[in-house]
Design a protein around this motif. Structure first.
Motif, mmCIF file in Angstrom:
data_model
loop_
_atom_site.group_PDB
_atom_site.id
_atom_site.type_symbol
_atom_site.label_atom_id
_atom_site.label_comp_id
_atom_site.label_asym_id
_atom_site.label_seq_id
_atom_site.Cartn_x
_atom_site.Cartn_y
_atom_site.Cartn_z
ATOM 1 N N ASP A 63 0.842 -1.197 0.000
ATOM 2 C CA ASP A 63 0.000 0.000 0.000
ATOM 3 C C ASP A 63 0.873 1.241 0.000
ATOM 4 O O ASP A 63 1.662 1.448 0.930
ATOM 5 C CB ASP A 63 -0.906 -0.021 1.232
ATOM 6 C CG ASP A 63 -1.941 1.108 1.213
ATOM 7 O OD1 ASP A 63 -1.888 1.929 0.267
ATOM 8 O OD2 ASP A 63 -2.757 1.152 2.138
ATOM 9 N N PRO A 64 0.755 2.131 -0.996
ATOM 10 C CA PRO A 64 1.571 3.343 -1.021
ATOM 11 C C PRO A 64 1.218 4.330 0.072
ATOM 12 O O PRO A 64 1.986 5.257 0.354
ATOM 13 C CB PRO A 64 1.275 3.929 -2.411
ATOM 14 C CG PRO A 64 -0.048 3.375 -2.786
ATOM 15 C CD PRO A 64 -0.120 2.019 -2.167
ATOM 16 N N HIS A 68 5.021 -0.328 -9.604
ATOM 17 C CA HIS A 68 4.314 -0.532 -8.348
ATOM 18 C C HIS A 68 3.205 -1.536 -8.597
ATOM 19 O O HIS A 68 2.418 -1.380 -9.538
ATOM 20 C CB HIS A 68 3.730 0.778 -7.810
ATOM 21 C CG HIS A 68 3.038 0.608 -6.491
ATOM 22 N ND1 HIS A 68 1.706 0.902 -6.306
ATOM 23 C CD2 HIS A 68 3.490 0.136 -5.304
ATOM 24 C CE1 HIS A 68 1.378 0.636 -5.062
ATOM 25 N NE2 HIS A 68 2.438 0.164 -4.432
ATOM 26 N N ALA A 69 3.131 -2.566 -7.770
ATOM 27 C CA ALA A 69 2.180 -3.655 -7.992
ATOM 28 C C ALA A 69 1.374 -3.906 -6.732
ATOM 29 O O ALA A 69 1.926 -4.249 -5.685
ATOM 30 C CB ALA A 69 2.914 -4.926 -8.404
ATOM 31 N N LEU A 70 0.070 -3.686 -6.849
ATOM 32 C CA LEU A 70 -0.836 -4.077 -5.780
ATOM 33 C C LEU A 70 -1.482 -5.437 -6.070
ATOM 34 O O LEU A 70 -2.027 -6.061 -5.177
ATOM 35 C CB LEU A 70 -1.936 -3.025 -5.594
ATOM 36 C CG LEU A 70 -1.526 -1.744 -4.851
ATOM 37 C CD1 LEU A 70 -2.662 -0.737 -4.883
ATOM 38 C CD2 LEU A 70 -1.115 -2.050 -3.427
ATOM 39 N N LYS A 71 -1.421 -5.829 -7.340
ATOM 40 C CA LYS A 71 -2.009 -7.105 -7.735
ATOM 41 C C LYS A 71 -1.176 -7.704 -8.859
ATOM 42 O O LYS A 71 -0.338 -7.017 -9.468
ATOM 43 C CB LYS A 71 -3.464 -6.925 -8.171
ATOM 44 C CG LYS A 71 -3.704 -5.855 -9.205
ATOM 45 C CD LYS A 71 -5.188 -5.684 -9.451
ATOM 46 C CE LYS A 71 -5.460 -4.620 -10.518
ATOM 47 N NZ LYS A 71 -5.042 -3.287 -10.118
ATOM 48 N N LEU A 98 1.983 -6.423 -12.848
ATOM 49 C CA LEU A 98 3.347 -6.776 -13.232
ATOM 50 C C LEU A 98 3.492 -7.045 -14.726
ATOM 51 O O LEU A 98 4.579 -7.344 -15.189
ATOM 52 C CB LEU A 98 3.804 -8.022 -12.457
ATOM 53 C CG LEU A 98 4.064 -7.760 -10.969
ATOM 54 C CD1 LEU A 98 4.303 -9.053 -10.250
ATOM 55 C CD2 LEU A 98 5.224 -6.813 -10.773
ATOM 56 N N ALA A 99 2.415 -6.917 -15.499
ATOM 57 C CA ALA A 99 2.510 -7.109 -16.944
ATOM 58 C C ALA A 99 3.510 -6.157 -17.590
ATOM 59 O O ALA A 99 4.285 -6.570 -18.472
ATOM 60 C CB ALA A 99 1.133 -6.951 -17.586
ATOM 61 N N PRO A 100 3.569 -4.871 -17.195
ATOM 62 C CA PRO A 100 4.602 -3.994 -17.781
ATOM 63 C C PRO A 100 6.024 -4.464 -17.501
ATOM 64 O O PRO A 100 6.928 -4.246 -18.312
ATOM 65 C CB PRO A 100 4.335 -2.635 -17.113
ATOM 66 C CG PRO A 100 2.908 -2.687 -16.711
ATOM 67 C CD PRO A 100 2.654 -4.106 -16.338
ATOM 68 N N VAL A 101 6.220 -5.131 -16.342
ATOM 69 C CA VAL A 101 7.555 -5.658 -16.044
ATOM 70 C C VAL A 101 7.901 -6.744 -17.059
ATOM 71 O O VAL A 101 9.024 -6.794 -17.589
ATOM 72 C CB VAL A 101 7.608 -6.212 -14.608
ATOM 73 C CG1 VAL A 101 8.975 -6.802 -14.307
ATOM 74 C CG2 VAL A 101 7.259 -5.127 -13.615
#
Length: 331
Positions: free
Chosen positions: A238-239, A265-268, A272-275
């Motif tokens: 959580d940011p 930044h990944a909450l779900k 992470l698709a951009p990674v």
């Protein structure tokens, strides 16, 4: 193409001739004539008895047999091999280190996977990394875990099965409760120094800010940049959190900016698709192309021919002996 693995064995070819020339023939002692008046006969004939020798001579078929068998045995000792056509081999030049935060805050249950299920942050990271590692065919992967101290859990290797097993065995708190980002980067730099890759990538997965590393994260990032190490930061959590669980976005962006990486930044899991897209675009650098030639051992062929030749020679000698014995009886 035929070649010999041990060509120096061919130097043994003249060995039988050297033995024939340099080593004296084998002799045995036996009495040829027995007579009670032998001494008187020798005195009357005015001859002095002495030792004599009879050297048996080989016929040319025997010399041919020995020469052929010795030649075949020496050829087998030289290990003849059949060399196939050159096959090109290319190996990946990228080493990728994945640094996973195991501080106490990674036990928080606020990570949402692709199915909508809420997981602990560490379980979400493990699940995402398992999917990510399966895409990294050809890269050498290393696993670094960190908390209060960093530890290399798995050195660089293309064995993804070992990587995933060691990742699954990693648990929150096993490296200490704090989050030493700078020390983790420094440990990764040390491990990269022992590798000879042309492209080096560090993926830093964390959910907090630095807890007082001996080397500040910014300074550690500058050292990594000087060694051509690209750092991508993946922040989970959580940011809006506070304290040690707070995400120091500015510090993390400074790390990626210094090394030419990207911040995510990944909450779900879907975040992470951009990674994936960014890292899949990094084509692995190739070392200079090397070649190898497949080798097939052929030493057994001369031995097989030698065995068949010996059997043939012995059979011919037996037939000749039988024929000669029959001729004598007929006479």
């Amino acid at each position: 193409m035929i070649s010999f693995a041990w060509p120096w064995a061919l130097l043994l070819l003249p060995l039988p001739l050297l033995v024939h020339w340099l080593v004296p023939a084998h002799t045995t002692t036996q009495t040829v004539v027995q007579a009670p008046f032998f001494t008187r006969l020798a005195r009357l004939s005015r001859q002095r008895p002495g030792e004599g020798a009879v050297v048996l001579t080989r016929q040319w078929p025997q010399w041919l047999q020995v020469g052929i068998l010795w030649l075949l045995v020496v050829l087998a000792c030289a290990r003849p091999q059949w060399l196939g056509e050159p096959v090109p081999v290319e190996s990946s030049g990228r080493d990728m280190m994945l640094a996973v935060d195991l501080s106490g805050s990674m036990d928080t249950e606020d990570f949402i996977d692709a199915s909508g299920k809420t997981l602990r942050r560490i379980d979400g990271v493990k699940k995402v990394l398992a999917d990510f590692v399966s895409r990294r065919e050809g890269d050498r992967l290393g696993l670094l875990v960190f908390g209060s101290s960093p530890f290399v859990q798995a050195p660089f290797s293309a064995d993804t099965a070992v990587f995933l097993r060691l990742l699954s065995e990693s648990e929150v708190g096993m490296a200490g409760p704090k989050t030493m980002l700078g020390d983790a980067i420094g440990k990764a730099v040390q491990h990269f120094d022992s590798a000879d890759a042309q492209q080096r990538t560090l993926i830093l997965l964390t959910d907090g800010n630095d807890s007082g590393s001996r080397v500040p994260p910014g300074e550690a990032a500058r050292i990594a940049a000087s060694k051509d190490i690209v750092i991508h930061v993946v922040a989970v959590g959580d940011p809006a959190a506070a304290g040690e669980e707070a995400l120091d976005v500015d510090a993390m962006r400074a790390i990626t900016d210094a090394t030419g990486g990207q911040y995510f930044h990944a909450l779900k899991g879907a975040d992470l698709a951009p990674v994936y897209q960014r890292l899949d675009a990094l084509e692995p650098a190739q070392f200079a192309q090397e070649y190898y030639r497949p080798r097939t051992e052929l030493y057994y062929l001369p031995l097989l021919v030698a065995a068949l030749a010996a059997l043939l020679f012995q059979s011919l000698q037996a037939l000749l002996s039988l024929r000669k014995t029959g001729s004598i009886k007929n006479a």
